[in-house]
Scaffold this active site. Structure first.
Site, PDB file in Angstrom:
ATOM      1  CB  SER A 214      -1.127   0.174   1.501  1.00  0.00           C
ATOM      2  OG  SER A 214      -0.407   0.101   2.503  1.00  0.00           O
TER       3      SER A 214
ATOM      4  CG  HIS B 240      -3.938  -1.869  -1.461  1.00  0.00           C
ATOM      5  ND1 HIS B 240      -4.128  -0.002  -1.451  1.00  0.00           N
ATOM      6  CD2 HIS B 240      -3.833  -2.170  -0.134  1.00  0.00           C
ATOM      7  CE1 HIS B 240      -4.834   0.183   0.075  1.00  0.00           C
ATOM      8  NE2 HIS B 240      -4.037  -1.125   1.116  1.00  0.00           N
TER       9      HIS B 240
ATOM     10  CE  LYS C 221      -7.315  -0.412   1.171  1.00  0.00           C
ATOM     11  NZ  LYS C 221      -8.332  -1.422   2.435  1.00  0.00           N
TER      12      LYS C 221
END
Length: 409
Positions: free
Chosen positions: A201, A229, A259
Site C-alpha cells: 500500500s 489493494h 477500497k
C-alpha cells in the site's frame, strides 16, 4: 454534559491519566508524527475538507482534487452503488443486529459471498466486518506453528501474527530466496503459514507471487495472500492472484470491500473446509456483529460494475498518464500499480511538498518514518477511475509548481 475532571491519580507513578497521555502526544509532535482527523464533506475525486475541531461541527473549505483515496474505481459516489445500499437497508435493515452465527446472516450476505467466490474462482467466500478483522481472525484461526511474513506487510497482518501466538519469522521484502532460507532454517515442526500482501500500500509494488508459490510448495507451507489493494482491479474484478493464474496454488485469498469495492468490510475466499473452519474458529467473525447489510449490498453492486472493463481501463490510463508526467517532471516515482510513491528522501521535504501541492488544490499525503525507512519519505499519489484527464493534468501542474517552490525540481 460537564467535562470529566482529571482524577489526580498517578499513572506509572508520575502523572495522572490525562497528563501522561498529553506527554505522549507531545513526544509525537516533536517527532512530526502527530496526526489529526480531517473531516471531508464527501468521498470522491473532489471534496471539501475541514480542520479537526473535535466534536464541534466542521467548517468546510474550498473544493480540492483528491489524489489520496483508495476508492480506486471511483464507485463510492456511484448512483448504482448508492441505490444498492439503500435497497439493502430498506429490505433487510441498517444493521445485521447480531453475529451471523446468531441471527445476523442474511440473503444479502450470502449473495455477496457467492459473487466474491465466483470472481476469485473459489468454492466459498466469507465476509468480515473489516479487512483488519479478516486478517487477525484468519491468521489466529489457522493456528500455524510459525508464520513467515513479508517485512512490509500491512499492520493488520502484523497484528494477526502477534495475536495468533505463533512464532513469527520476517523475511526480506518480496524476496523468495530469503523466504526459502528461513523456511529451511526453521524446519517443519508443525504447520507453517506464509503471508504476503499482493500490492503493497505504500510502495505500490507487487509481490512475486508465482515464486512465493514455488517456495511454499517446496516446503509444504500454506500460502495466504492479502489482495486489499488489488481486488476488483484486474480481469473479472479479481486481483493479482487471478491476473497471474495462481488461484489453485494460494490456500487463502483475502481482500477488502472498502477500497475498489467502495463499501466497508473484508473477506476471505478459498475452499469449503477453509470457510467452514473460519466461521467456527475466527474470533473476529464469531464474536462480532455481521457486516451491515447496506455495506454488503453496495459491495455486491460495486463488484458487478468492476467486472466490466470500462472503469478498470480508465484507472490504468490515469495511472500511466500520471506516472509518466511525474517522471518527466524529474520525480522519482516508484511502484508498478495504481499507487504512485513520489520518493523525495528527507521527511521535511516530503511534508513541504505535500503542503505546497495542497496549496494548489490537490490532496496527496506525505508518508514518512516510521511508516517508511529513513531516507525514503514520500508523497503517496493515488488516481482513481473517476478522475478526468484534465484532473490528472491539474495534479501534474501542482506537482511541477510545488516541486520548484520547495527546491526539489
Amino acid at each position: 454534559m460537564p467535562r470529566r475532571r482529571s482524577t489526580g491519580r498517578t499513572f506509572d507513578g508520575e502523572d495522572d491519566f490525562d497528563e501522561h497521555l498529553a506527554r505522549r502526544l507531545a513526544a509525537r509532535e516533536r517527532r512530526d508524527l502527530r496526526r489529526g482527523l480531517t473531516p471531508a464533506d464527501r468521498v470522491g475525486e473532489r471534496a471539501r475538507f475541514a480542520t479537526d475541531r473535535g466534536s464541534d461541527p466542521p467548517s468546510f473549505g474550498p473544493t480540492e482534487l483528491v489524489f489520496a483515496s483508495n476508492d480506486y474505481l471511483g464507485l463510492a459516489g456511484d448512483e448504482r452503488v448508492r441505490r444498492a445500499a439503500a435497497a439493502a437497508a430498506r429490505d433487510v435493515g441498517t444493521g445485521a443486529g447480531a453475529s451471523r452465527l446468531v441471527t445476523g446472516d442474511t440473503a444479502v450476505h450470502r449473495a455477496l459471498e457467492r459473487d466474491l467466490a465466483d470472481a476469485k474462482g473459489t468454492a466459498r467466500a466469507l465476509v468480515f466486518s473489516s479487512g483488519y478483522a479478516a486478517n487477525v481472525g484468519t491468521i489466529a484461526a489457522l493456528s500455524p506453528a510459525a508464520v513467515f511474513s513479508d517485512e512490509l506487510n500491512h499492520a493488520s497482518i502484523v497484528d494477526g501474527c502477534r495475536l495468533s501466538g505463533a512464532e513469527t519469522v520476517v523475511y526480506d521484502h518480496a524476496d523468495p530466496d530469503d523466504l526459502d532460507r528461513k523456511l529451511r532454517e526453521r524446519g517443519a515442526d508443525g504447520p507453517r503459514l506464509v503471508v504476503t500482501d499482493s500490492v503493497f500500500s505504500v510502495d505500490g509494488d507487487v509481490a512475486p507471487l508465482a515464486d512465493l508459490c514455488d517456495v511454499a510448495e517446496a516446503h509444504g507451507a500454506w500460502l495466504m495472500v492479502d489482495e486489499a489493494h488489488a481486488t476488483g482491479l484486474y480481469d473479472d474484478a479479481g486481483g493479482i492472484v487471478q491476473r497471474d493464474g495462481l488461484g489453485e496454488r494460494v490456500h487463502v485469498q483475502l481482500g477488502t470491500l472498502s477500497k475498489a469495492l467502495a463499501a466497508q468490510g473484508g473477506f476471505v475466499a478459498g475452499s469449503e473446509p477453509l470457510v467452514e473452519h473460519l466461521l467456527n474458529a475466527a474470533r473476529s467473525f464469531v464474536f462480532s456483529t455481521g457486516l451491515a447489510p447496506p455495506a454488503a449490498g453496495a459491495a455486491r453492486e460495486a463488484l458487478r460494475i468492476a467486472r466490466e472493463n470500462a472503469r478498470r481501463e480508465r484507472l490504468w490510463e490515469n495511472a500511466a498518464r500520471l506516472r509518466n508526467g511525474l517522471a518527466d517532471a524529474g520525480y522519482d516515482v516508484r511502484g508498478e500499480t495504481q499507487i504512485l510513491p513520489v520518493v523525495v528522501g528527507d521527511r521535511r521535504d516530503a511534508l513541504a511538498l505535500a503542503e505546497a501541492v495542497r496549496d494548489r488544490g490537490v490532496v496527496a499525503p506525505s508518508i514518512r518514518p516510521p511508516t517508511v525507512p529513513e531516507g525514503t519519505s514520500r508523497v503517496r499519489v493515488a488516481p482513481t477511475a473517476a478522475h478526468a484527464a484534465t484532473d490528472v493534468d491539474r495534479c501534474l501542474d501542482a506537482f511541477r509548481d510545488a516541486g520548484r517552490e520547495v527546491g526539489l525540481l
